[in-house]
Write a protein that holds these residues in place. Sequence first.
Motif, PDB file in Angstrom:
ATOM      1  N   UNK A  50       0.870  -1.308   0.242  1.00  0.00           N
ATOM      2  CA  UNK A  50       0.304  -0.051   0.001  1.00  0.00           C
ATOM      3  C   UNK A  50       0.934   1.194   0.048  1.00  0.00           C
ATOM      4  N   UNK A  51       0.813   2.068  -0.958  1.00  0.00           N
ATOM      5  CA  UNK A  51       1.604   3.339  -1.205  1.00  0.00           C
ATOM      6  C   UNK A  51       0.631   4.520  -0.958  1.00  0.00           C
ATOM      7  N   UNK A  52       1.100   5.138  -0.308  1.00  0.00           N
ATOM      8  CA  UNK A  52       0.184   6.621  -0.210  1.00  0.00           C
ATOM      9  C   UNK A  52       0.623   7.378  -1.235  1.00  0.00           C
ATOM     10  N   UNK A  53      -0.479   7.881  -1.909  1.00  0.00           N
ATOM     11  CA  UNK A  53      -0.073   8.593  -3.229  1.00  0.00           C
ATOM     12  C   UNK A  53      -0.159  10.173  -2.613  1.00  0.00           C
ATOM     13  N   UNK A  54       0.779  10.962  -3.042  1.00  0.00           N
ATOM     14  CA  UNK A  54       0.730  12.241  -2.903  1.00  0.00           C
ATOM     15  C   UNK A  54      -0.203  13.059  -3.797  1.00  0.00           C
ATOM     16  N   UNK A  55      -0.231  14.444  -3.419  1.00  0.00           N
ATOM     17  CA  UNK A  55      -1.072  15.420  -4.163  1.00  0.00           C
ATOM     18  C   UNK A  55      -0.426  15.582  -5.740  1.00  0.00           C
ATOM     19  N   UNK A  56      -0.228  14.771  -6.478  1.00  0.00           N
ATOM     20  CA  UNK A  56       0.282  15.060  -7.912  1.00  0.00           C
ATOM     21  C   UNK A  56      -0.501  14.897  -9.003  1.00  0.00           C
ATOM     22  N   UNK A  57      -1.602  14.443  -8.774  1.00  0.00           N
ATOM     23  CA  UNK A  57      -2.506  14.520  -9.943  1.00  0.00           C
ATOM     24  C   UNK A  57      -3.141  15.769 -10.191  1.00  0.00           C
ATOM     25  N   UNK A  58      -3.109  15.975 -11.663  1.00  0.00           N
ATOM     26  CA  UNK A  58      -3.473  17.391 -12.041  1.00  0.00           C
ATOM     27  C   UNK A  58      -4.882  17.629 -11.968  1.00  0.00           C
ATOM     28  N   UNK A  59      -5.279  18.801 -11.773  1.00  0.00           N
ATOM     29  CA  UNK A  59      -6.574  19.474 -11.707  1.00  0.00           C
ATOM     30  C   UNK A  59      -7.317  19.088 -13.035  1.00  0.00           C
ATOM     31  N   UNK A  60      -8.719  19.002 -13.168  1.00  0.00           N
ATOM     32  CA  UNK A  60      -9.709  18.816 -14.321  1.00  0.00           C
ATOM     33  C   UNK A  60      -9.573  20.229 -15.145  1.00  0.00           C
ATOM     34  N   UNK A  61     -10.026  20.353 -16.181  1.00  0.00           N
ATOM     35  CA  UNK A  61     -10.065  21.519 -16.809  1.00  0.00           C
ATOM     36  C   UNK A  61     -11.391  22.456 -16.480  1.00  0.00           C
ATOM     37  N   UNK A  62     -12.383  21.621 -15.532  1.00  0.00           N
ATOM     38  CA  UNK A  62     -13.629  22.338 -14.967  1.00  0.00           C
ATOM     39  C   UNK A  62     -12.983  23.022 -13.861  1.00  0.00           C
ATOM     40  N   UNK A  63     -12.170  22.575 -12.990  1.00  0.00           N
ATOM     41  CA  UNK A  63     -11.693  23.068 -11.806  1.00  0.00           C
ATOM     42  C   UNK A  63     -10.838  24.378 -12.157  1.00  0.00           C
ATOM     43  N   UNK A  64     -10.170  24.249 -13.175  1.00  0.00           N
ATOM     44  CA  UNK A  64      -9.208  25.537 -13.766  1.00  0.00           C
ATOM     45  C   UNK A  64     -10.381  26.540 -14.243  1.00  0.00           C
ATOM     46  N   UNK A  65     -11.302  26.160 -14.907  1.00  0.00           N
ATOM     47  CA  UNK A  65     -12.291  27.153 -15.353  1.00  0.00           C
ATOM     48  C   UNK A  65     -13.292  27.857 -14.294  1.00  0.00           C
ATOM     49  N   UNK A  66     -13.502  27.075 -13.363  1.00  0.00           N
ATOM     50  CA  UNK A  66     -14.273  27.519 -12.197  1.00  0.00           C
ATOM     51  C   UNK A  66     -13.254  28.584 -11.397  1.00  0.00           C
ATOM     52  N   UNK A  67     -12.125  28.282 -11.247  1.00  0.00           N
ATOM     53  CA  UNK A  67     -11.135  29.209 -10.499  1.00  0.00           C
ATOM     54  C   UNK A  67     -11.157  30.719 -11.013  1.00  0.00           C
ATOM     55  N   UNK A  68     -10.987  30.554 -12.721  1.00  0.00           N
ATOM     56  CA  UNK A  68     -10.903  31.820 -13.270  1.00  0.00           C
ATOM     57  C   UNK A  68     -12.361  32.645 -13.287  1.00  0.00           C
ATOM     58  N   UNK A  69     -13.504  31.923 -13.356  1.00  0.00           N
ATOM     59  CA  UNK A  69     -14.798  32.531 -13.326  1.00  0.00           C
ATOM     60  C   UNK A  69     -15.107  33.012 -12.066  1.00  0.00           C
ATOM     61  N   UNK A  70     -14.607  32.255 -10.890  1.00  0.00           N
ATOM     62  CA  UNK A  70     -14.862  32.882  -9.450  1.00  0.00           C
ATOM     63  C   UNK A  70     -13.749  33.943  -9.250  1.00  0.00           C
ATOM     64  N   UNK A  71     -12.792  34.212  -9.817  1.00  0.00           N
ATOM     65  CA  UNK A  71     -11.779  35.316  -9.537  1.00  0.00           C
ATOM     66  C   UNK A  71     -12.412  36.573  -9.701  1.00  0.00           C
ATOM     67  N   UNK A  72     -13.289  36.644 -10.714  1.00  0.00           N
ATOM     68  CA  UNK A  72     -14.040  38.094 -11.114  1.00  0.00           C
ATOM     69  C   UNK A  72     -14.884  38.454  -9.885  1.00  0.00           C
ATOM     70  N   UNK A  73     -15.702  37.937  -9.399  1.00  0.00           N
ATOM     71  CA  UNK A  73     -16.716  38.388  -8.445  1.00  0.00           C
ATOM     72  C   UNK A  73     -15.943  38.318  -6.949  1.00  0.00           C
TER      73      UNK A  73
END
Length: 106
Positions: A1-24
């Motif tokens: 059992x190996x503990x997986x570090x936080x290396x997975x890349x975020x999905x495109x929806x998470x990136x889009x949500x970040x930029x949409x929420x930045x403005x308000x």
Amino acid sequence: MSRETDTKRPGPVAVLVYFLLAFPAAGIPALLFGIAQSAGPQQQFEGSGGTGTIVAMLVAYGVALLVILGTYISLHGKARPLYMANAILGAMALALIMTLSWQGII
């Protein structure tokens, strides 16, 4: 059992949500700065002081937006911090919408 570090890349929806929420979300520091500028004597917001407050709020909005969008570089490539940032930006956007609705602006 190996503990997986936080290396997975975020999905495109998470990136889009970040930029949409930045403005308000950038509106919250601008709103707080405008409240601080217009607090105090009544003359602070009347006449030309009102224009100065509006310009200061726009500058605060621009600076906050640049900071939020610039922060993406430090979050890029890591899923967990991006999701936490989305939650924070979402809460800030909700607070802005509630504040504007309480004031009867929207």
